[in-house]
Design a protein around this motif. Structure first.
Motif, PDB file in Angstrom:
ATOM      1  N   HIS A  10       4.589  -9.420 -25.004  1.00 57.82           N
ATOM      2  CA  HIS A  10       4.602 -10.609 -24.499  1.00 57.82           C
ATOM      3  C   HIS A  10       3.786 -10.541 -23.217  1.00 57.82           C
ATOM      4  N   ALA A  11       2.953 -11.390 -22.856  1.00 55.40           N
ATOM      5  CA  ALA A  11       2.207 -11.245 -21.473  1.00 55.40           C
ATOM      6  C   ALA A  11       2.688 -12.481 -20.541  1.00 55.40           C
ATOM      7  N   THR A  12       3.159 -11.864 -19.582  1.00 58.28           N
ATOM      8  CA  THR A  12       3.851 -12.921 -18.525  1.00 58.28           C
ATOM      9  C   THR A  12       3.176 -12.538 -17.238  1.00 58.28           C
ATOM     10  N   GLU A  13       2.866 -13.725 -16.496  1.00 55.56           N
ATOM     11  CA  GLU A  13       2.231 -13.718 -15.252  1.00 55.56           C
ATOM     12  C   GLU A  13       3.635 -13.735 -14.167  1.00 55.56           C
ATOM     13  N   VAL A  14       3.546 -12.678 -13.324  1.00 59.07           N
ATOM     14  CA  VAL A  14       4.393 -12.600 -12.315  1.00 59.07           C
ATOM     15  C   VAL A  14       4.177 -13.472 -11.181  1.00 59.07           C
ATOM     16  N   ARG A  15       5.461 -13.924 -10.803  1.00 59.11           N
ATOM     17  CA  ARG A  15       5.307 -14.847  -9.613  1.00 59.11           C
ATOM     18  C   ARG A  15       6.436 -14.798  -8.625  1.00 59.11           C
ATOM     19  N   GLU A  16       7.396 -13.827  -9.068  1.00 60.63           N
ATOM     20  CA  GLU A  16       8.360 -13.429  -7.937  1.00 60.63           C
ATOM     21  C   GLU A  16       8.032 -12.512  -6.791  1.00 60.63           C
ATOM     22  N   ARG A  17       8.184 -13.036  -5.705  1.00 54.48           N
ATOM     23  CA  ARG A  17       7.330 -12.467  -4.543  1.00 54.48           C
ATOM     24  C   ARG A  17       7.731 -10.879  -4.328  1.00 54.48           C
ATOM     25  N   GLU A  18       8.961 -10.333  -4.850  1.00 57.08           N
ATOM     26  CA  GLU A  18       9.555  -8.861  -4.547  1.00 57.08           C
ATOM     27  C   GLU A  18       8.783  -8.248  -5.565  1.00 57.08           C
ATOM     28  N   TRP A  19       8.711  -8.821  -6.857  1.00 56.40           N
ATOM     29  CA  TRP A  19       8.115  -8.142  -8.079  1.00 56.40           C
ATOM     30  C   TRP A  19       6.433  -7.990  -7.677  1.00 56.40           C
ATOM     31  N   LEU A  20       5.793  -9.024  -7.058  1.00 53.60           N
ATOM     32  CA  LEU A  20       4.596  -9.187  -6.614  1.00 53.60           C
ATOM     33  C   LEU A  20       4.261  -8.044  -5.655  1.00 53.60           C
ATOM     34  N   ALA A  21       5.218  -7.741  -4.744  1.00 52.39           N
ATOM     35  CA  ALA A  21       5.021  -6.915  -3.658  1.00 52.39           C
ATOM     36  C   ALA A  21       4.899  -5.522  -4.241  1.00 52.39           C
ATOM     37  N   ARG A  22       5.701  -5.085  -5.175  1.00 54.73           N
ATOM     38  CA  ARG A  22       5.610  -3.889  -5.897  1.00 54.73           C
ATOM     39  C   ARG A  22       4.404  -3.635  -6.781  1.00 54.73           C
ATOM     40  N   LEU A  23       3.948  -4.841  -7.412  1.00 46.84           N
ATOM     41  CA  LEU A  23       2.881  -4.639  -8.234  1.00 46.84           C
ATOM     42  C   LEU A  23       1.641  -4.330  -7.122  1.00 46.84           C
ATOM     43  N   HIS A  24       1.573  -5.003  -6.139  1.00 46.41           N
ATOM     44  CA  HIS A  24       0.120  -4.958  -5.137  1.00 46.41           C
ATOM     45  C   HIS A  24       0.170  -3.282  -4.806  1.00 46.41           C
ATOM     46  N   ARG A  25       1.331  -2.641  -4.818  1.00 49.28           N
ATOM     47  CA  ARG A  25       1.218  -1.063  -4.681  1.00 49.28           C
ATOM     48  C   ARG A  25       0.568   0.049  -5.579  1.00 49.28           C
ATOM     49  N   LEU A  26       0.500  -0.776  -6.783  1.00 52.47           N
ATOM     50  CA  LEU A  26      -0.153  -0.173  -8.086  1.00 52.47           C
ATOM     51  C   LEU A  26      -1.499   0.159  -7.779  1.00 52.47           C
ATOM     52  N   PRO A  27      -1.926   1.150  -8.385  1.00 54.42           N
ATOM     53  CA  PRO A  27      -3.612   1.415  -8.108  1.00 54.42           C
ATOM     54  C   PRO A  27      -4.650   0.609  -8.962  1.00 54.42           C
ATOM     55  N   LEU A  28      -4.633  -0.681  -8.560  1.00 56.95           N
ATOM     56  CA  LEU A  28      -5.259  -1.814  -9.141  1.00 56.95           C
ATOM     57  C   LEU A  28      -5.854  -2.516  -8.379  1.00 56.95           C
ATOM     58  N   ALA A  29      -7.290  -2.139  -7.950  1.00 58.05           N
ATOM     59  CA  ALA A  29      -8.009  -2.735  -7.112  1.00 58.05           C
ATOM     60  C   ALA A  29      -8.404  -4.341  -7.743  1.00 58.05           C
ATOM     61  N   SER A  30      -8.544  -5.033  -6.491  1.00 59.95           N
ATOM     62  CA  SER A  30      -8.864  -6.473  -7.059  1.00 59.95           C
ATOM     63  C   SER A  30     -10.303  -6.647  -7.625  1.00 59.95           C
ATOM     64  N   ARG A  31     -10.211  -7.266  -8.668  1.00 60.94           N
ATOM     65  CA  ARG A  31     -11.639  -7.472  -9.358  1.00 60.94           C
ATOM     66  C   ARG A  31     -12.481  -8.753  -8.886  1.00 60.94           C
ATOM     67  N   GLY A  32     -11.570  -9.421  -8.197  1.00 61.40           N
ATOM     68  CA  GLY A  32     -12.120 -10.878  -7.929  1.00 61.40           C
ATOM     69  C   GLY A  32     -12.996 -11.074  -6.567  1.00 61.40           C
TER      70      GLY A  32
END
Length: 132
Positions: free
Chosen positions: A89-111
């Protein structure tokens, strides 16, 4: 263990190791009843594939659906290589704490100009094969 084609069947742990060692894969989803394959940059987070998708990306159609995800590395002469395929299942993350953690992953913005979305694919089915 080998499959009927003589390919080595990879364990879940081997599949996760390969997923953690690469950064580009293919997201497979359905749009208007047709299959779509979209190349994506991703990171592995535990047993989930995380995609950082720019606002307006065609891949956003995949949120809240069941998708496939695939990576591979195969020599042109087929003498060596491997492939890993996942379904979940693909889910969009919207929870603030989870987003903060995901922002620390080595994923550069593509936009351009922000507005990124994080899609998480739970790896419910995971299978891989290696050319022996």
């Amino acid at each position: 263990m080998y499959d009927s084609a003589g390919l080595q069947v990879l364990s879940r742990e081997e599949c996760l190791e390969l997923l953690g060692a690469t950064a580009v894969g293919r997201l497979v989803y359905t749009e208007r009843a047709l299959p779509v394959v979209h190349p994506v940059v991703y990171a592995l987070d535990g047993e989930c594939v995380v995609l950082r998708v720019p606002d307006g990306s065609a891949a956003l159609v995949a949120r809240d659906t069941i998708v496939a995800f695939q990576i591979d590395d195969v020599a042109p002469d087929l003498s060596r290589g491997w492939s890993v395929m996942a379904v979940g299942h693909a889910t969009e993350v919207r929870e603030r704490e989870w987003l903060a953690r995901l922002h620390r992953l080595p994923l550069a913005s593509r936009g351009h100009g922000g507005g990124d979305h994080f899609l998480v694919v739970d790896l419910e089915v995971l299978a891989g094969r290696r050319i022996p």
